[in-house]
Design a protein around this motif. Structure first.
Motif, PDB file in Angstrom:
ATOM      1  N   GLY A 178       0.802  -1.221   0.000  1.00 45.88           N
ATOM      2  CA  GLY A 178       0.000   0.000   0.000  1.00 45.88           C
ATOM      3  C   GLY A 178       0.828   1.261   0.000  1.00 45.88           C
ATOM      4  O   GLY A 178       0.312   2.344  -0.291  1.00 45.88           O
ATOM      5  N   ILE A 179       2.154   1.154   0.305  1.00 51.42           N
ATOM      6  CA  ILE A 179       2.955   2.371   0.412  1.00 51.42           C
ATOM      7  C   ILE A 179       4.174   2.365  -0.514  1.00 51.42           C
ATOM      8  O   ILE A 179       4.879   3.376  -0.589  1.00 51.42           O
ATOM      9  CB  ILE A 179       3.425   2.598   1.862  1.00 51.42           C
ATOM     10  CG1 ILE A 179       4.305   1.424   2.329  1.00 51.42           C
ATOM     11  CG2 ILE A 179       2.240   2.780   2.794  1.00 51.42           C
ATOM     12  CD1 ILE A 179       4.936   1.671   3.690  1.00 51.42           C
ATOM     13  N   PHE A 180       4.448   1.272  -1.219  1.00 48.16           N
ATOM     14  CA  PHE A 180       5.616   1.284  -2.090  1.00 48.16           C
ATOM     15  C   PHE A 180       5.437   0.331  -3.270  1.00 48.16           C
ATOM     16  O   PHE A 180       4.634  -0.605  -3.245  1.00 48.16           O
ATOM     17  CB  PHE A 180       6.898   0.923  -1.324  1.00 48.16           C
ATOM     18  CG  PHE A 180       6.926  -0.471  -0.761  1.00 48.16           C
ATOM     19  CD1 PHE A 180       7.153  -1.579  -1.565  1.00 48.16           C
ATOM     20  CD2 PHE A 180       6.734  -0.682   0.601  1.00 48.16           C
ATOM     21  CE1 PHE A 180       7.192  -2.847  -1.050  1.00 48.16           C
ATOM     22  CE2 PHE A 180       6.771  -1.959   1.122  1.00 48.16           C
ATOM     23  CZ  PHE A 180       6.986  -3.056   0.293  1.00 48.16           C
ATOM     24  N   ASN A 181       6.239   0.588  -4.297  1.00 43.90           N
ATOM     25  CA  ASN A 181       6.429  -0.314  -5.431  1.00 43.90           C
ATOM     26  C   ASN A 181       7.933  -0.502  -5.603  1.00 43.90           C
ATOM     27  O   ASN A 181       8.696   0.466  -5.574  1.00 43.90           O
ATOM     28  CB  ASN A 181       5.843   0.276  -6.716  1.00 43.90           C
ATOM     29  CG  ASN A 181       4.336   0.447  -6.619  1.00 43.90           C
ATOM     30  OD1 ASN A 181       3.622  -0.481  -6.264  1.00 43.90           O
ATOM     31  ND2 ASN A 181       3.857   1.649  -6.924  1.00 43.90           N
ATOM     32  N   ILE A 182       8.338  -1.761  -5.797  1.00 44.30           N
ATOM     33  CA  ILE A 182       9.767  -2.069  -5.883  1.00 44.30           C
ATOM     34  C   ILE A 182      10.031  -2.882  -7.133  1.00 44.30           C
ATOM     35  O   ILE A 182       9.287  -3.816  -7.457  1.00 44.30           O
ATOM     36  CB  ILE A 182      10.249  -2.859  -4.646  1.00 44.30           C
ATOM     37  CG1 ILE A 182      10.097  -2.019  -3.372  1.00 44.30           C
ATOM     38  CG2 ILE A 182      11.710  -3.283  -4.810  1.00 44.30           C
ATOM     39  CD1 ILE A 182      10.486  -2.758  -2.099  1.00 44.30           C
TER      40      ILE A 182
ATOM     41  N   THR B  64       5.336   5.568  -2.257  1.00 44.22           N
ATOM     42  CA  THR B  64       4.179   6.375  -2.652  1.00 44.22           C
ATOM     43  C   THR B  64       3.497   7.036  -1.467  1.00 44.22           C
ATOM     44  O   THR B  64       2.814   8.046  -1.642  1.00 44.22           O
ATOM     45  CB  THR B  64       3.170   5.500  -3.397  1.00 44.22           C
ATOM     46  OG1 THR B  64       2.789   4.392  -2.571  1.00 44.22           O
ATOM     47  CG2 THR B  64       3.770   4.957  -4.687  1.00 44.22           C
ATOM     48  N   ASN B  65       3.651   6.490  -0.268  1.00 41.55           N
ATOM     49  CA  ASN B  65       3.016   7.057   0.927  1.00 41.55           C
ATOM     50  C   ASN B  65       3.950   6.904   2.120  1.00 41.55           C
ATOM     51  O   ASN B  65       4.962   6.224   2.061  1.00 41.55           O
ATOM     52  CB  ASN B  65       1.686   6.348   1.232  1.00 41.55           C
ATOM     53  CG  ASN B  65       0.595   6.709   0.239  1.00 41.55           C
ATOM     54  OD1 ASN B  65       0.186   7.863   0.145  1.00 41.55           O
ATOM     55  ND2 ASN B  65       0.143   5.711  -0.517  1.00 41.55           N
ATOM     56  N   GLY B  66       3.560   7.627   3.226  1.00 35.53           N
ATOM     57  CA  GLY B  66       4.294   7.468   4.473  1.00 35.53           C
ATOM     58  C   GLY B  66       5.398   8.465   4.694  1.00 35.53           C
ATOM     59  O   GLY B  66       6.271   8.224   5.538  1.00 35.53           O
TER      60      GLY B  66
ATOM     61  N   VAL C 147       7.534  16.464  -1.237  1.00 34.80           N
ATOM     62  CA  VAL C 147       7.079  15.099  -0.955  1.00 34.80           C
ATOM     63  C   VAL C 147       6.387  14.506  -2.167  1.00 34.80           C
ATOM     64  O   VAL C 147       6.556  13.330  -2.484  1.00 34.80           O
ATOM     65  CB  VAL C 147       6.164  15.078   0.286  1.00 34.80           C
ATOM     66  CG1 VAL C 147       5.428  13.748   0.407  1.00 34.80           C
ATOM     67  CG2 VAL C 147       6.968  15.369   1.552  1.00 34.80           C
ATOM     68  N   ARG C 148       5.588  15.372  -2.869  1.00 36.33           N
ATOM     69  CA  ARG C 148       4.902  14.864  -4.057  1.00 36.33           C
ATOM     70  C   ARG C 148       5.901  14.434  -5.122  1.00 36.33           C
ATOM     71  O   ARG C 148       5.687  13.446  -5.826  1.00 36.33           O
ATOM     72  CB  ARG C 148       3.953  15.929  -4.599  1.00 36.33           C
ATOM     73  CG  ARG C 148       2.666  16.052  -3.778  1.00 36.33           C
ATOM     74  CD  ARG C 148       1.640  16.902  -4.501  1.00 36.33           C
ATOM     75  NE  ARG C 148       2.038  18.305  -4.536  1.00 36.33           N
ATOM     76  CZ  ARG C 148       1.757  19.181  -3.578  1.00 36.33           C
ATOM     77  NH1 ARG C 148       1.087  18.797  -2.492  1.00 36.33           N
ATOM     78  NH2 ARG C 148       2.152  20.431  -3.685  1.00 36.33           N
TER      79      ARG C 148
END
Length: 618
Positions: A522-526, A548-550, A558-559
């Motif tokens: 939910g917060i990253f893609n690797i 993507t989040n956190g 941050v964006r």
């Protein structure tokens, strides 16, 4: 009362006197020629009695002799040689010239079932006509009749040799054959077999149907007790009970074990049928099933530690100790010799409701294999373990040395952490594992797989968890130290969780080359690639992480970070992973991009040239 005692004493004196007179009047050597003749006529074997026959009247009426031998026609050595022989005979039949033998006992006998003890054909020799002439002393109406009820072997030895290099010695042989009727014999056998520093002691009771002998025999083994001890086995050995129906057929020569029921140690059992057609190249058909088969307990593996590097190498046990023998650093390919598979054909089926192997409880285990002169195919090797299913269909080419194997590896929904524990590997991952592999190589053990095998692996891990490394925390913490536009991480767990993780890799002589790695949550893609070494148990993987989040804050910086693919290198031993992460170049790139955007929007500013010079110093 006195009259009764007097009568009994008179009867006893008469019996003793009659027995003494019989012994004195009947010479046991009168039977000698007849016995030899009948043995040769009915069996084709030549019986030699080297000493005279003599009476023995207490506690049984017996005929004793010294060394005897029994030799097949034209054989090089006798089939049976015994130190002495005793014939227990009935008294009353002697009065009518009948030799009724209750029991024949051979003590200290040596039985040879070897090529040299078998009958030898001599086609050029003339065949003598059958003659009914009796030996002197047993002719005419006074000819003796031979009747045997029991045959006993005591403290004897059986030498069984099928070829020049394979001999089996059956020691302490105690055998009793007792005829129950004309067509049936009761058999009691107790003995020990020694081979390869192992000893099998056993006792069996059986009823043998001899109605169609020598064309066929049938034996109902209703009681069988055994114990196997020695090198390579636990100190208590393997022991249990069993029963079976054994059928032998002379043409074509075959032996079948039907309705096998065998128990072992802690309740392991086997049931089924085994058939062997004894041709020049034997053909075996094996069909066995089990409610529970604990291989660890049978071989002593359950006493070994499961989560140590030493426990995974080699579970052979020597000198009855429970210490594993560590695999050597070199295993020559010439050791992987399965050429014995060329000597027979086989069709094998094994099914077990529960199969225990190296600490793994495998449910619904199934094995089906066919061997055709060294070209073997394991069409089914599957079961359910650790919440999932596995299948390992394999082909084996044993016509070459080293043997070559090709396997299709399939794992479905396997919980990876207990699997790693069972294989004594570091439990750094958890999740539900799926593997689709195509592997081939020379050799068949762990050393061969890690040194000589190669092939493709497609790995998928659901709800993956990597222990000892929190990738989002590392990245966020590194940026938070460099700029106040990113918040400090709140997730301080010592692991990384991913909803899905997939790996495409190639195995090449112990090294796993990772061509593609993809993971997301939910917060990253690797995404990544790299390598891992099975022998050194280390890894070196380059990752590109999109967090993507956190980040802890919401702003333009941050964006932009949420769109970046941040390089992260993970390397080192599996038990102590290291990482390399340098955020300064990314921060400098971000500041330069901001400056360029500002210059584009403020082209009339007098400090433009100075800023442009600064940007060129990247």
């Amino acid at each position: 009362m006195k009259r009764l005692l007097t009568t009994l004493i008179i009867l006893l004196v008469v019996i003793v006197a009659g027995l003494t007179a019989l012994v004195m009047l009947v010479n046991p050597n009168d039977f000698r020629g007849y016995i030899v003749k009948q043995v040769q006529k009915k069996s084709g074997y030549q019986l030699v009695l080297r000493d005279d026959l003599r009476w023995h009247v207490w506690p049984k009426l017996s005929i004793l002799t010294g060394e005897i031998s029994l030799t097949a026609e034209n054989a090089k050595v006798p089939t049976i040689v015994a130190e002495n022989m005793r014939l227990d005979v009935e008294l009353l039949p002697l009065l009518s010239h009948q030799l009724s033998v209750k029991e024949v006992m051979l003590k200290g006998a040596v039985l040879r079932f070897t090529p040299d003890s078998q009958p030898q054909k001599q086609p050029e020799a003339p065949i003598a006509p059958e003659s009914d002439m009796h030996y002197p002393g047993v002719t005419g109406s006074q000819a003796w009749k031979l009747d045997i009820a029991r045959i006993r072997l005591v403290d004897s030895l059986l030498i069984w040799q099928t070829n020049a290099h394979d001999q089996l010695n059956v020691r302490d042989l105690n055998l009793l054959l007792e005829r129950s009727d004309q067509d049936h014999v009761n058999l009691n056998l107790r003995s020990k077999i020694n081979k390869n520093q192992q000893e099998l002691s056993f006792e069996l009771n059986s009823s043998v149907d001899i109605s169609d002998y020598p064309q066929q025999l049938s034996a109902d083994i209703h009681s069988f007790e055994y114990q196997l001890q020695g090198v390579g086995l636990p100190s208590a050995g393997i022991q249990g009970t069993g029963s079976s129906i054994v059928k032998y057929q002379a043409a074509p020569e075959s032996i079948a074990l039907q309705k096998i029921a065998l128990t072992m140690n802690d309740g392991s059992e086997l049931k089924g049928n085994i058939t062997a057609v004894l041709q020049d190249k034997p053909q075996y058909a094996i069909n066995l099933s089990s409610a529970k088969f604990n291989l660890d307990n049978l071989l002593g593996w359950d006493a070994l530690p499961k989560n140590t590097p030493q426990a995974k190498h080699d579970y052979r046990i020597e000198n009855n100790s429970l210490k594993p023998v560590i695999a050597t650093s070199v295993s020559p390919l010439s050791n992987y010799d399965l050429s014995f598979l060329q000597g027979f054909n086989a069709d094998i089926s094994l099914a077990a409701d529960k199969f225990i192997y190296q600490g793994m409880d495998i449910d619904h285990f199934g094995l089906q294999a066919i061997n055709n002169s060294g070209l073997a195919k394991i069409t089914k090797l599957s079961g359910n373990v650790f919440g999932g299913h596995f299948a390992l269909p394999t082909s084996i080419d044993a016509t070459v040395i080293p043997a070559k194997l090709h396997t299709k590896l399939l794992l479905q929904r396997i919980e990876i952490q207990p699997l790693l524990t069972a294989l004594a590997l570091p439990s750094i991952f958890s999740g539900q594992l799926n593997v689709d592999g195509d592997l081939l190589g020379e050799g068949y053990d762990e050393y061969a797989i890690s040194h000589y095998w190669q092939g493709d692996l497609n790995i998928d891990l659901k709800n993956a968890r990597l222990e000892g490394l929190n990738i989002p925390q590392l990245i966020q913490q590194s940026f938070a130290r460099a700029t106040d536009q990113v918040g400090q991480p709140t997730n301080t767990n010592d692991f990384t969780e991913a909803k899905n993780m997939s790996v495409k890799a190639q195995l090449e002589h112990g090294e796993v080359k990772i061509s593609e790695l993809v993971a997301n949550s939910g917060i990253f893609n690797i995404k990544g690639q790299g390598k891992a070494n099975l022998l050194k148990q280390n890894t070196d993987v380059s990752l590109w992480v999109q967090l993507t989040n956190g980040w802890g804050k919401q702003n333009e910086f941050v964006r932009r970070l949420a769109q970046l693919k941040i390089p992260l290198r993970v390397y080192g031993d599996w038990n102590n992973l290291q990482y390399a992460l340098n955020v300064e170049p990314m921060l400098r790139d971000e500041l330069q991009q901001k400056a360029k955007n500002w210059l584009e929007n403020n082209s009339n500013n007098e400090n433009i040239k100075a800023l442009e010079d600064l940007l060129k110093k990247k």
